[in-house]
Design a protein around this motif. Structure first.
Motif, PDB file in Angstrom:
ATOM      1  N   LYS A  17     -17.348   8.521   2.909  1.00  0.00           N
ATOM      2  CA  LYS A  17     -16.694   9.601   3.647  1.00  0.00           C
ATOM      3  C   LYS A  17     -17.576  10.847   3.702  1.00  0.00           C
ATOM      4  N   VAL A  18     -18.259  11.159   2.599  1.00  0.00           N
ATOM      5  CA  VAL A  18     -19.169  12.305   2.578  1.00  0.00           C
ATOM      6  C   VAL A  18     -20.336  12.058   3.538  1.00  0.00           C
ATOM      7  N   GLN A  19     -20.878  10.857   3.494  1.00  0.00           N
ATOM      8  CA  GLN A  19     -21.983  10.524   4.389  1.00  0.00           C
ATOM      9  C   GLN A  19     -21.549  10.619   5.859  1.00  0.00           C
ATOM     10  N   LYS A  20     -20.354  10.128   6.153  1.00  0.00           N
ATOM     11  CA  LYS A  20     -19.838  10.186   7.527  1.00  0.00           C
ATOM     12  C   LYS A  20     -19.635  11.636   7.954  1.00  0.00           C
ATOM     13  N   TYR A  21     -19.115  12.459   7.060  1.00  0.00           N
ATOM     14  CA  TYR A  21     -18.916  13.869   7.379  1.00  0.00           C
ATOM     15  C   TYR A  21     -20.251  14.536   7.705  1.00  0.00           C
ATOM     16  N   PHE A  22     -21.232  14.328   6.850  1.00  0.00           N
ATOM     17  CA  PHE A  22     -22.549  14.920   7.083  1.00  0.00           C
ATOM     18  C   PHE A  22     -23.129  14.461   8.412  1.00  0.00           C
ATOM     19  N   SER A  23     -22.955  13.194   8.718  1.00  0.00           N
ATOM     20  CA  SER A  23     -23.484  12.643   9.964  1.00  0.00           C
ATOM     21  C   SER A  23     -22.743  13.186  11.181  1.00  0.00           C
ATOM     22  N   ASP A  24     -21.409  13.128  11.137  1.00  0.00           N
ATOM     23  CA  ASP A  24     -20.596  13.515  12.290  1.00  0.00           C
ATOM     24  C   ASP A  24     -20.549  15.024  12.518  1.00  0.00           C
ATOM     25  N   GLU A  25     -20.373  15.772  11.444  1.00  0.00           N
ATOM     26  CA  GLU A  25     -20.141  17.206  11.576  1.00  0.00           C
ATOM     27  C   GLU A  25     -21.407  18.053  11.466  1.00  0.00           C
ATOM     28  N   LEU A  26     -22.360  17.592  10.671  1.00  0.00           N
ATOM     29  CA  LEU A  26     -23.559  18.393  10.428  1.00  0.00           C
ATOM     30  C   LEU A  26     -24.813  17.796  11.050  1.00  0.00           C
ATOM     31  N   ASP A  27     -24.640  16.613  11.634  1.00  0.00           N
ATOM     32  CA  ASP A  27     -25.760  15.903  12.259  1.00  0.00           C
ATOM     33  C   ASP A  27     -26.931  15.738  11.282  1.00  0.00           C
ATOM     34  N   LEU A  38     -23.281  15.361  -5.007  1.00  0.00           N
ATOM     35  CA  LEU A  38     -22.415  16.373  -4.428  1.00  0.00           C
ATOM     36  C   LEU A  38     -20.969  16.187  -4.881  1.00  0.00           C
ATOM     37  N   ILE A  39     -20.514  14.947  -4.887  1.00  0.00           N
ATOM     38  CA  ILE A  39     -19.162  14.642  -5.349  1.00  0.00           C
ATOM     39  C   ILE A  39     -18.989  15.051  -6.811  1.00  0.00           C
ATOM     40  N   ASP A  40     -19.958  14.706  -7.645  1.00  0.00           N
ATOM     41  CA  ASP A  40     -19.892  15.066  -9.058  1.00  0.00           C
ATOM     42  C   ASP A  40     -19.869  16.585  -9.240  1.00  0.00           C
ATOM     43  N   PHE A  41     -20.658  17.286  -8.429  1.00  0.00           N
ATOM     44  CA  PHE A  41     -20.678  18.747  -8.491  1.00  0.00           C
ATOM     45  C   PHE A  41     -19.296  19.312  -8.160  1.00  0.00           C
TER      46      PHE A  41
END
Length: 82
Positions: A17-27, A38-41
């Motif tokens: 889900k984090v990878q998809k967000y970065f790809s879709d929203e932040l390109d 990042l999740i652990d942080f």
């Protein structure tokens, strides 16, 4: 509060889900390792805020249900003649 941890399957799903967000929203592409980091942080630094909000929500729901139960019990009372 104990450390927030996730089962392997949960962590894998969250990483995706984090990878998809970065790809879709932040390109941007983000690797699995970076996503896990990042999740652990977030879990360590702000997880308690979400955990505490969940507890507050649960406590409010429980209070509402207990009030409803109290009203239901009062409705069962039989009149007493004096």
């Amino acid at each position: 509060m104990s450390e927030i941890t996730f089962a392997t399957e949960e962590k894998t799903e969250i990483v995706h889900k984090v990878q998809k967000y970065f790809s879709d929203e932040l390109d941007q592409d983000i690797g699995s390792f970076d996503a896990e980091f990042l999740i652990d942080f977030f879990a360590k630094e702000i997880g308690a805020h979400f955990y505490n909000r969940g507890l507050l929500d649960a406590q409010q729901l429980m209070t509402e249900r207990m009030d409803e139960t109290g009203y239901s019990i009062q409705e069962l009372e039989k009149p007493i003649s004096r």
